[in-house]
Design a protein around this motif. Sequence first.
Motif, short mmCIF file in Angstrom:
data_model
loop_
_atom_site.label_atom_id
_atom_site.label_comp_id
_atom_site.label_asym_id
_atom_site.label_seq_id
_atom_site.Cartn_x
_atom_site.Cartn_y
_atom_site.Cartn_z
N THR A 1 0.84 -1.20 0.00
CA THR A 1 0.00 0.00 0.00
C THR A 1 0.87 1.25 0.00
O THR A 1 2.06 1.20 0.33
N CYS A 2 0.25 2.37 -0.35
CA CYS A 2 0.98 3.63 -0.33
C CYS A 2 1.39 3.98 1.10
O CYS A 2 2.46 4.54 1.32
N ILE B 1 7.53 0.72 -8.82
CA ILE B 1 6.09 0.52 -8.87
C ILE B 1 5.73 0.20 -10.31
O ILE B 1 6.05 0.98 -11.22
N ALA C 1 1.20 -2.52 -8.88
CA ALA C 1 -0.02 -1.74 -8.85
C ALA C 1 -0.14 -0.88 -10.10
O ALA C 1 0.84 -0.67 -10.81
N VAL D 1 -2.24 4.47 -7.99
CA VAL D 1 -1.21 4.72 -6.98
C VAL D 1 -0.80 6.18 -6.91
O VAL D 1 -0.61 6.72 -5.82
N GLU E 1 -2.93 8.49 -4.83
CA GLU E 1 -2.90 8.01 -3.45
C GLU E 1 -1.55 8.34 -2.79
O GLU E 1 -1.50 8.80 -1.65
N LEU E 2 -0.48 8.14 -3.54
CA LEU E 2 0.85 8.41 -2.99
C LEU E 2 1.04 9.90 -2.76
O LEU E 2 1.61 10.33 -1.75
#
Lengths: 380, 252, 315
Positions: free
Chosen positions: B236-237, C278, C296, C301, C304-305
């Motif tokens: 997850t982030c 990633i 992902a 991502v 979100e990141l």
Amino acid sequence: MNFDFSKEEQLIQKAAKEFADKRIAPVAGNIHRTNAMPAEIVDGLADLGMFGIPFLEKYGGGEAGYLSYILALEQLSKASAGVGMIISVNAVGLAVINVFGTEEQKLAYLPQSIDGKKIMSFAFTEPGTGSDPKQLTTTVSRDKDGYLLNGTKRFISNAGYKGPMVVVAKESDTGKATAFVIDKFCDGYSLSAPWEKIGAHGGGLYDVYFKDVKIPAENLLGQNGGGLSALKIAMIYGKIGLTGLFLGQALAAFEEGLRYANEKMHRGESIGHKFEHIKISVADMAMKYDAAKWHAYHLGWAADNYKDPLQLAKEAALSKVFVAETAIDIARISMGIHGSYGLMEDYKISQIWGDAIIGPQVEGTAPLLKIMGAGIILNG
Amino acid sequence: MNIVVAMKQIPDLQQIRIRNRCPVLDDVPLTLGKIDKNALEAGLKIRENAGNKGRVIVVSAGNRDIEETVKEALAAGADEACIVVDEAASDLESSISAILLAAAIKRIGVADIILFGEGSGDNYSGQVGARVAEILDLPQVGYAGNVETTGRTARITRVLEDREEIVEVELPVVVCILADINEPRIPSVSQILKAGKKHKEIIEIDDLTMETSGRRIETISNLAPETARKREPVNTCGALCAVLEKEGFWAR
Amino acid sequence: MAGILIYSDQDPLSFELLTAARYIAENTGAAVKAVSINNHAQAEALAGRGAESYRIDGKEIILEDTAAVARALKGAVETLDTDVVLLSANRRGKELAGRLAQMLDAGCLSDVNALAVRSGRIECTRNALGGATVAVQTVTSKRKVIALSAKVFAAAPDGVGHISDLTLDVKGSGIKLMESRAKAEEAAHIETAAVLVVVGQGLENRKDLAIVKRIADSLKGEVACSKPVATDKKWLAEDRIIGLSGKICKPDLAILLGVSGQVQFMVGIRDAKTIVAINRDENACIMQNADYIMTADLQDVLPELSRALTGTVPS
């Protein structure tokens, strides 16, 4: 025995590979989905002389021999079986005119199709027959200055491109099968929609309808009644092309399988390095590809060096069967390496499978070719 | 106008195998450097722009195989080749290559533009062009993104990390071409077949009287790099941020 | 050993060369001398870091004329009695290296990305065979020219040195500068950044670059890319390319977004201390060559990141 290629052969193979990698591969998925060949691809192949590799320089060919032809077809077809189909069928028409044509006919038809500016077709198969001249229903009848052509031909490649077509038809008065050369899209020429086939997308396959197509007398190819001889030549040179084409599918399947075996990870290790059954699959693919490759390359060599045409006919027929069947074997193994992913359209192997599976049934089924080959073996 | 393009015979890098971290070069086919092909393409374009006047001449130095390898350049459009064959030379170091190439260029006589790639495909040391310029006492321009000629003047764009500069210089000049500035043409089948018939001047190393004063570089080891990365999965982030925080790259 | 001469047209690189030269000197006892060409500010800066700094001035020694610069350095080598010349492996430095080496009859190694003195030899590490291998090599001729990559050594600390003038009569080779312009975008110095956020072909939407930039900013890093992103897609300037024909970088942290990790690319990043990858494809090569791997979709991502690191997502 010397298994080395000349520098020229290596460079032709490399040019074909480079064109395949840079120009065909990026659009191969689209060719597969749309069953259409972009004109830029055909033009690019023409610029590189890929339509004329084995033909004489005086007609504009490369005069590089059939081994070079197979090496190039393998690389081009690896990226797109449809490309291989277009080149191979064009070369069939060229070969028939090269063998039976008068010098005037050769000068009229060979250069433009060697250049790839006009793409040839060869039309024998009909709804009622694959290769039996006695069952032909397409007829030519004598007209005042020549002949009138009527009937239907089935599964004709390249029929959607402008250019010459070699047609074998039955003479209505004598019942003899005779070959002619006509211009596609002349008056009375029409086409079905392209067949949606399992593989070799982009190599357009059509039914062709002739309605009172006028053929001038000078378009007779060879002798009246020479249709079967034309078919035999077409069979030999068609098989050489298809051997290269399906070797390309064998190579594509092998490379995809090998790549997946190296890249797919299972708990930090590639499946190729981890699992014995994947290793065995890799060995099987390599073994089979090598066998197919030497069959095909020897056929190319034989086409450049043969003395007895029947021996060449036998080798062409049997090599095509062997290579086409082996391509399916390799595709099956490669698909197995891919596991469930091999069944997904996203993975190239699923497309290669479709391209390979058609092999034993196009331009002479495997049984027919084996029977032909056996006849030559048994009768000497 | 004579355009000379220096090209290096190298193993096909795509086909090098690594065994126990050591490169295996046996049976790897030889080819010409990728950036050298950009240089050849640039040379062909310069000639086209100059009204197709003049010749494009490839120079190279290497073992006997170079006689065959150079056909690739002749097929791609070069008019002739001048090569120095040194049977012992499988891995020439830059200082020696430069001397051999300079000798070949002198043999050609008139060379108005001498093109190199910015670096060879294998070693990528990028010295040879500059060394040849020094031996021939010519000006040099490296990292060239564009070359135009008007009469006896060349106008060259040199592409640096953060700037581009345009310089002018009188011919003759040595120019090192930037990688990937063009798409080298794929040779056609008939050009490939004609390549073997083009003129090739072959100079045997023994016929040259210059000094090469030996090697200046010693290779202590040459191994594939070991990768010892952790390969820890992060799902997850949030977990990624925690990793970045722990390693000191980011603070909440 | 006679002395070591250092020269770079770029101040920060010349400070690193100073450290490198001192390291060699420590092991060999050689004297370190720095030269600056038509650049008094650089000479002062070098002296301010403790260097024995020499100013060379000359109308014909323009940087664009590589032969003239090489002639000036040859003069310095002879006058200052130095056998080893350290140059920076930026484009100017590499172009100069070959010319100077030929003038000095010296062996030359360029793009050196590690340097160590062992048993009196200067062992240089550089990529070979197109990045497939890493070679350790040494120059065996008496005079040596070495072009050192950025960040192999830290910049020299402040110190007290002194400045002298070196008068040389140097002729140019006839190169005339007609025009010089900065590249359109603000110049990126990815080779000196501590953190790089690297975009590969797996990034599908150009507009996501804004999020990538935000992520890079939050880590005080620079945005870089693999070659096709700059040359084919033209989404970023070419000075942000990592790889064999781009820049060789050694950041502390590299976050690779949708990069597949082919060898030509890896050459430019494999010396990073920490690599985060990633990628949507769990089978991509890069996943074998990273410290932290996340399988992902970038489209999910990235926002979100960005939110996790900065609290916001650029629109």
